[in-house]
Motif scaffolding. Structure first.
Motif, PDB file in Angstrom:
ATOM      1  N   PRO A  35       0.918  -1.084   0.076  1.00 55.80           N
ATOM      2  CA  PRO A  35       0.049   0.078   0.031  1.00 55.80           C
ATOM      3  C   PRO A  35       1.052   1.421   0.055  1.00 55.80           C
ATOM      4  O   PRO A  35       1.940   1.418   0.491  1.00 55.80           O
ATOM      5  CB  PRO A  35      -0.844  -0.208   1.169  1.00 55.80           C
ATOM      6  N   ARG A  36       0.450   2.266  -0.736  1.00 53.87           N
ATOM      7  CA  ARG A  36       1.168   3.546  -0.899  1.00 53.87           C
ATOM      8  C   ARG A  36       1.158   4.117   0.734  1.00 53.87           C
ATOM      9  O   ARG A  36       2.202   4.712   0.781  1.00 53.87           O
ATOM     10  CB  ARG A  36       0.822   4.636  -1.820  1.00 53.87           C
ATOM     11  N   GLY A  37       0.032   4.170   1.171  1.00 57.87           N
ATOM     12  CA  GLY A  37      -0.059   4.898   2.693  1.00 57.87           C
ATOM     13  C   GLY A  37      -0.251   6.284   2.504  1.00 57.87           C
ATOM     14  O   GLY A  37       0.104   6.885   1.265  1.00 57.87           O
ATOM     15  N   ASP A  38      -0.408   7.110   3.498  1.00 60.69           N
ATOM     16  CA  ASP A  38      -0.457   8.608   3.491  1.00 60.69           C
ATOM     17  C   ASP A  38       0.795   9.231   3.318  1.00 60.69           C
ATOM     18  O   ASP A  38       0.923  10.257   2.818  1.00 60.69           O
ATOM     19  CB  ASP A  38      -1.313   8.996   4.539  1.00 60.69           C
ATOM     20  N   GLY A  39       1.882   8.567   3.681  1.00 59.09           N
ATOM     21  CA  GLY A  39       3.106   9.037   3.759  1.00 59.09           C
ATOM     22  C   GLY A  39       3.950   8.836   2.793  1.00 59.09           C
ATOM     23  O   GLY A  39       5.386   9.116   2.834  1.00 59.09           O
ATOM     24  N   PHE A  40       3.548   8.241   1.489  1.00 58.62           N
ATOM     25  CA  PHE A  40       4.444   7.727   0.457  1.00 58.62           C
ATOM     26  C   PHE A  40       4.978   9.063  -0.146  1.00 58.62           C
ATOM     27  O   PHE A  40       4.229   9.828  -0.478  1.00 58.62           O
ATOM     28  CB  PHE A  40       3.610   6.869  -0.294  1.00 58.62           C
ATOM     29  N   VAL A  41       6.323   9.159  -0.681  1.00 59.73           N
ATOM     30  CA  VAL A  41       7.015  10.249  -1.503  1.00 59.73           C
ATOM     31  C   VAL A  41       7.322   9.704  -2.589  1.00 59.73           C
ATOM     32  O   VAL A  41       8.303   8.727  -2.695  1.00 59.73           O
ATOM     33  CB  VAL A  41       7.976  10.994  -0.502  1.00 59.73           C
ATOM     34  N   ASP A  42       6.794  10.359  -3.689  1.00 60.02           N
ATOM     35  CA  ASP A  42       7.030   9.870  -4.916  1.00 60.02           C
ATOM     36  C   ASP A  42       8.305  10.564  -5.389  1.00 60.02           C
ATOM     37  O   ASP A  42       8.978  11.538  -4.771  1.00 60.02           O
ATOM     38  CB  ASP A  42       6.209  10.210  -6.027  1.00 60.02           C
ATOM     39  N   PHE A  43       9.181   9.993  -6.346  1.00 62.54           N
ATOM     40  CA  PHE A  43      10.387  10.447  -6.725  1.00 62.54           C
ATOM     41  C   PHE A  43      10.175  11.873  -7.058  1.00 62.54           C
ATOM     42  O   PHE A  43      11.347  12.640  -6.809  1.00 62.54           O
ATOM     43  CB  PHE A  43      11.156   9.679  -7.964  1.00 62.54           C
ATOM     44  N   PRO A  44       9.415  12.656  -8.163  1.00 62.20           N
ATOM     45  CA  PRO A  44       9.581  13.837  -8.170  1.00 62.20           C
ATOM     46  C   PRO A  44       9.505  14.764  -7.186  1.00 62.20           C
ATOM     47  O   PRO A  44      10.177  15.723  -7.241  1.00 62.20           O
ATOM     48  CB  PRO A  44       8.197  14.018  -9.231  1.00 62.20           C
ATOM     49  N   THR A  45       8.894  14.388  -6.255  1.00 63.91           N
ATOM     50  CA  THR A  45       8.778  15.322  -4.909  1.00 63.91           C
ATOM     51  C   THR A  45      10.001  15.328  -4.073  1.00 63.91           C
ATOM     52  O   THR A  45      10.616  16.128  -3.584  1.00 63.91           O
ATOM     53  CB  THR A  45       7.596  14.727  -3.924  1.00 63.91           C
ATOM     54  N   PHE A  46      10.630  14.200  -3.841  1.00 64.74           N
ATOM     55  CA  PHE A  46      11.893  13.917  -3.372  1.00 64.74           C
ATOM     56  C   PHE A  46      12.929  14.621  -4.087  1.00 64.74           C
ATOM     57  O   PHE A  46      13.665  15.267  -3.370  1.00 64.74           O
ATOM     58  CB  PHE A  46      12.006  12.398  -3.363  1.00 64.74           C
ATOM     59  N   GLU A  47      13.118  14.532  -5.528  1.00 62.65           N
ATOM     60  CA  GLU A  47      13.744  15.042  -6.047  1.00 62.65           C
ATOM     61  C   GLU A  47      14.048  16.733  -6.188  1.00 62.65           C
ATOM     62  O   GLU A  47      14.779  17.348  -5.805  1.00 62.65           O
ATOM     63  CB  GLU A  47      13.896  14.576  -7.795  1.00 62.65           C
ATOM     64  N   ALA A  48      12.639  17.198  -6.009  1.00 64.44           N
ATOM     65  CA  ALA A  48      12.423  18.664  -5.765  1.00 64.44           C
ATOM     66  C   ALA A  48      13.267  18.891  -4.470  1.00 64.44           C
ATOM     67  O   ALA A  48      13.882  20.101  -4.292  1.00 64.44           O
ATOM     68  CB  ALA A  48      11.120  18.952  -5.724  1.00 64.44           C
ATOM     69  N   GLY A  49      13.175  18.237  -3.617  1.00 63.66           N
ATOM     70  CA  GLY A  49      13.571  18.525  -2.228  1.00 63.66           C
ATOM     71  C   GLY A  49      15.277  18.405  -2.523  1.00 63.66           C
ATOM     72  O   GLY A  49      16.011  19.450  -1.673  1.00 63.66           O
TER      73      GLY A  49
END
Length: 346
Positions: A35-49
């Motif tokens: 399950p992705r769950g509420d706290g899953f961070v996708d790569f584009p979001t991570f890469e932006a950080g």
């Protein structure tokens, strides 16, 4: 081929191997899909950080607490990126921050902050000098110090947590990885040490563990059956370990249901032993044909599909009442649960 819950128990005992095959055939492993769950961070979001940190620190040449804190407060996902560079869990990071900065960063607070950011990674953190900003700055300060320092020398039989490709020689290692990229072998080695999706798997472990329980609860609610769902480690009179579900109540247990998910055979064996023990409790002072309560086993995961002898024990202990996620929709119809459904009386 019928399932063991569909035929008389005498037939199950007479053709046990056939019914083991039937249960094995309905088992599916759940480990490939999470399950992705509420706290899953996708790569584009991570890469932006990551890019925000890289930009604000001039390509990791100026990794100072003020510059990093500005990036983190404005784009909080950068804090998750920073933690990934360190390779720490939130409680570990909180411990170091408290020890090195004197700012109290409770481990629970660090976990909550981490989850809050993963759930809403784009919402800036308040710059109000409050307790959250103080803790963030403490986390950032200790991170900058450790990233700059790199991995110190330790005894030959020890391994320092910063002794990895991007941090072993301090910021020089970090800049090299950021500028040149990592060789594929380095990436694979880091993945070998950390396991792919390890952090995410840990964060959704409770959701995965509740997969079978949620399916049971759905069937009971659909049939309008009164039931008691027990809590972890709860004490129930008459049971040294509480079953997962009791119908209609713990004061009058007539059907007890164990919900078990296992992806390895060792854990599956332990869980089968639990069902066997419940069966023994139900037979105390009673004949096999008239137990105090019916024992039902609902299982999932590849762990139950490995040892045939263990599955035989499970089928015998539950007197054929063994269900999987693939046939959970037959749970009420083929057990004593049907006696407690209000739908059959309409």
């Amino acid at each position: 081929m019928p399932f063991p819950f569909e035929v008389p128990f005498d037939e199950v005992r007479s053709h046990l191997d056939r019914f083991v095959d039937a249960v094995f055939g309905s088992l599916e492993s759940e480990f490939l899909v999470m399950p992705r769950g509420d706290g899953f961070v996708d790569f584009p979001t991570f890469e932006a950080g990551y890019e925000r940190l890289k930009r604000d620190t001039s390509g990791f040449r100026e990794v100072t607490p003020d510059k990093v804190a500005d990036a983190v407060l404005d784009q909080p996902i950068s804090l998750i990126v920073l933690r990934s560079m360190l390779g720490f869990t939130p409680p570990e990071w909180a411990y170091l921050a408290t020890r090195y900065t004197g700012v109290d960063v409770p481990q629970g607070a660090a976990r909550n902050l981490d989850r809050k950011i993963r759930t809403d990674p784009e919402r800036p953190l308040a710059r109000d000098g409050g307790v959250t900003e103080q803790r963030v700055r403490a986390l950032v300060m200790v991170a900058c110090e450790h990233l700059a320092r790199g991995a110190p020398a330790v005894a030959p039989d020890r391994l320092h947590r910063l002794d990895k490709a991007d941090t072993d020689e301090g910021l020089a290692s970090l800049r090299t990885i950021a500028t040149l990229g990592a060789p594929y072998s380095v990436l694979l080695y880091e993945r070998f040490l950390g396991r792919p999706f390890a952090g995410h798997r840990d964060s959704v472990s409770e959701i995965v563990g509740n997969l079978v329980e949620n399916a049971i609860e759905h069937e009971l609610e659909q049939a309008e059956i009164s039931f008691r769902k027990t809590k972890r480690a709860e004490r129930i009179p008459g049971f040294d370990q509480a079953p997962d579900f009791i119908v209609p109540s713990e004061l009058n247990p007539q059907v007890v249901i164990e919900a078990k998910l296992s992806e390895d055979d060792g854990t599956a064996r332990d869980k089968i032993t639990r069902v066997q023990h419940l069966s023994e409790l139900g037979l105390q002072g009673r004949s096999p044909d008239s137990p105090k309560f019916e024992v039902v086993a609902c299982i999932a995961g590849r762990g139950f599909g490995i040892r045939r002898e263990d599955m035989k024990k499970l089928i015998i202990a539950a007197r054929g009442k063994v269900f999987t996620l693939q046939n959970m929709n037959q749970l009420v119809r083929h057990t004593r649960l049907r006696e407690y459904s209000t739908l059959r009386r309409r």
